[in-house]
Design an enzyme around this catalytic site. Sequence first.
Site, PDB file in Angstrom:
ATOM      1  N   GLU A 327       0.734  -1.193   0.069  1.00 41.00           N
ATOM      2  CA  GLU A 327      -0.189  -0.100   0.099  1.00 41.00           C
ATOM      3  C   GLU A 327       0.962   1.214   0.141  1.00 41.00           C
ATOM      4  OE1 GLU A 327      -4.009  -1.083   2.328  1.00 41.00           O
ATOM      5  OE2 GLU A 327      -2.595  -0.311   3.585  1.00 41.00           O
ATOM      6  N   CYS A 328       0.756   1.981  -0.756  1.00 40.61           N
ATOM      7  CA  CYS A 328       1.527   3.412  -0.934  1.00 40.61           C
ATOM      8  C   CYS A 328       2.913   3.310  -1.002  1.00 40.61           C
ATOM      9  CB  CYS A 328       0.793   4.343   0.010  1.00 40.61           C
ATOM     10  SG  CYS A 328       0.935   6.154  -0.334  1.00 40.61           S
ATOM     11  N   GLY A 329       3.554   3.539   0.205  1.00 34.92           N
ATOM     12  CA  GLY A 329       5.176   3.350   0.432  1.00 34.92           C
ATOM     13  C   GLY A 329       5.235   1.851   0.113  1.00 34.92           C
TER      14      GLY A 329
END
Length: 436
Positions: A327-329
């Site tokens: 997720e994201c990073g």
Amino acid sequence: MPAGLVISAPASGVGKTTLTLALARAWRNRGLNVQCFKSGPDYIDPAFHAAATGRASVNVDSWAMDRTTISHLVSRGTDADVVLAEGSMGLFDGVAARGVSGTGATADIAEMLGWPVVLVIDPSGQAQTAAAIAAGLRDYRPGVRLAGVVLNRVASPRHEDLVRRALNDAGIAVFGALPRHAEISLPKRHLGLVQAEEQAEIGKLIDEAARFVAEHVDLDAVLRSAASWSPQPAASGINVTPPGQRIALARDAAFSFIYPHMLEAWRAAGAEISTFSPLADEAPDASADVCWLPGGYPELHAGKIAANARFRSGLRTFADTRPVHGECGGYMVLGTALTDADGIRHEMTGLLGLETSFAKRRMHLGYRLAALAAPMPGHQVGARLRGHEFHYSTIVAQPDTPLAVVHDATGAVIAETGSRRGQATGTFFHLIAEDR
């Protein structure tokens, strides 16, 4: 029976978090059990709440969650003496289109739960106008009740007197007035406050905030303004399927964010979670059946991640036979490369073709509704997932199969679709809930 209050303001940056933490610690110091919540998708504040109260805090979000889910989450406050919900942005600020049970505004939670609102007002550069703003917020939505106001950053006793007189004339209670006090300012970075776990002195900072607020705010009057609350037990819990039975979860300063209610829901459904640290060059647990890389700040640690061969090779070996999701990073680390703010390109794990860059900052912020075009751990094709995206990276390349059709809160299609390659999947949004 618990007493409930919402801490809100006309805008961001006025002092909601500081007041929430100070009230929570001050009442805890008096021997009261205090439970906090965060209205909206901000993922940093709940950790500060937990530091102030000694009790886990979670997000409640009217755009992403239905009333049953919100009722289930707030029921953890049943055994508390005081329940505080910290708002986000301004009291009525949300998105233009209604979500599951509201627009994401703090006012939705206040009305839904029947808790009165304590407004934090910063009257800098104002006097009587501050009362007009407070009165406008009081009268804007009939189902939302204003308990009173705490003034923050008053310039002088004369300034305080002018604002107090105007608020009294408007029939609005003033619980206290805080002069400027730099010692209790919380450090910030580009995604908001520096996270609680990164601040060794967080306990002392909260103690000082509690002492300062107790000196200038009538804590008893604030407590008397709270509404007695009898939480109704929810018919069911959170509608979340764990991504696997045994979950290897990346957890360190680079992978520090996942919504607390998600982890609780996974455990409640019988999943086991083992953590590992990519920054310590650890590989995921070989006995796990899925690996999850949450968001955080990989851009601040990109060189170390690139150099940690045991982590990178262990993750690639894991992904040969089992699913890995980021997720994201975490999604960025699953990609081919990440360019940091100084323009230095760092090789990532290469499980996906995604390449991202922080060299030119571009903010991506907002709610996301994703319809899965391919499966991801815990969710099948066609599932509708609600989440929130907040980062400053730019996509340089994304050659893989799109994971989902993603819309923002207005219904507009956005380009950040997430992606899939083999056993690896990733999204830029952080998962909050699945539509029932």
